[in-house]
Design an enzyme around this catalytic site. Structure first.
Site, PDB file in Angstrom:
ATOM      1  CB  SER A  20      -0.736  -0.155   1.363  1.00 47.45           C
ATOM      2  OG  SER A  20      -2.010  -0.912   1.223  1.00 47.45           O
ATOM      3  CE  LYS A  65      -5.512  -1.301   1.966  1.00 48.28           C
ATOM      4  NZ  LYS A  65      -4.091  -2.450   1.798  1.00 48.28           N
ATOM      5  CE  LYS A  69       2.351   1.765   4.791  1.00 48.51           C
ATOM      6  NZ  LYS A  69       1.400   1.003   3.693  1.00 48.51           N
TER       7      LYS A  69
END
Length: 292
Positions: A99, A175, A243
């Site tokens: 990701s 995502k 993150k």
């Protein structure tokens, strides 16, 4: 000599290891690489072949799959001194389950294509370690349609759905949308659990009481028990979600999306990391909602 039927896999952490096991169980030959080789030893014992570096994966495998921690790790594996681009003998496509930001993904894809001719498919997943182990992940893919189709037989070893969202970077955008919902929902569940506890009711019963109603979800059923009884084993670190939330915030800003809820969620996760909870299980965001 290249063995193009072997799938290369870089990054054998908890999620990556579960994916590799599914590939092996499906009958695929798999060559694995991990920055810490010892962490891949169990997979080698189960039938995988250990590569010395990412370049060896690219030399021997048409398809290389990555599951890494962040943009820096992905760039290093792709273009480092012993990276995929260093010896791309058999390499035709890379599927990246990491990701990372859509902007970085587009730059990596273009650079890899120019240097090796190989396609880069951003293919982040949702479903967690349990989803990987059960073959129930969902894949959000961005990149060349033919490359995605050619990689699909491997993906189906651990994914129940593969959706092409568009060109390079589109999978990462999807995502980020996923993580927007997940991170926001986790904070809402944490506040609900805290409200229940401070009001003197059994917070652990919320997952039963709310089952089947509008508030019910996989996240509710998974995290109410983990927030009310601290789990023995982590299914995802708070810092990893932060993150992703930081990448969401950057994407929101670039797209000129007004996102006050996401900003509050980002601050909550930053508070958690500042409290020393960065490596704690995601469920421990409840300790920020309700400090000890």
């Amino acid at each position: 000599m290249a063995d193009v039927s072997t799938i290369g896999f870089g990054g054998t952490g908890l999620m990556g290891a579960a994916m590799v096991r599914r590939l092996l169980q499906a009958g695929h030959r798999v060559m694995v690489w991990n920055r810490t080789p010892e962490k891949a030893a169990a997979l080698v014992a189960e039938g995988a072949v250990l590569a010395a570096d990412p370049a060896e994966l690219a030399q021997h495998c048409e398809t290389v799959i990555l599951c890494l921690t962040d943009t820096r790790a992905v760039e290093q594996v792709a273009f480092g001194s012993n990276g995929l681009s260093h010896r791309p003998g058999a390499l035709r496509r890379v599927l990246d389950h990491s990701s990372i930001s859509p902007t970085a993904t587009r730059a990596i894809a273009q650079r890899l294509k120019e240097q090796t001719g190989a396609d880069w498919v951003d293919a982040p997943v949702s479903g967690g370690i349990a989803g990987a182990a059960n073959g129930a992940l969902v894949v959000m893919a961005g990149g060349d349609a033919a490359a995605i189709e050619q990689a699909s037989p491997a993906l189906r070893a651990y994914a129940r759905a593969i959706t092409r969202m568009g060109d390079s970077g589109a999978g990462q955008v999807a995502k980020l949308c996923n993580q927007t919902v997940v991170a926001t929902t986790l904070c809402a569940i944490a506040e609900a659990v805290s409200l229940a506890q401070r009001s003197g009711i059994d917070a652990a019963a919320l997952s039963t009481a709310l089952a089947g109603g509008w508030a019910d979800s996989v996240l509710l059923q998974t995290f109410v028990p983990r927030m009310t009884t601290p789990p023995a084993q982590s299914i995802g670190a708070l810092a990893t979600m932060l993150k992703d939330v930081d990448n969401v915030a950057e994407a929101m800003q670039q797209a000129a999306v007004h996102a006050p809820v996401l900003m509050a969620v980002q601050e909550r996760f930053r508070q958690g990391k500042a409290q020393g909870l960065g490596e704690a299980d995601l469920s421990q965001i409840v300790r920020v909602a309700k400090p000890a």
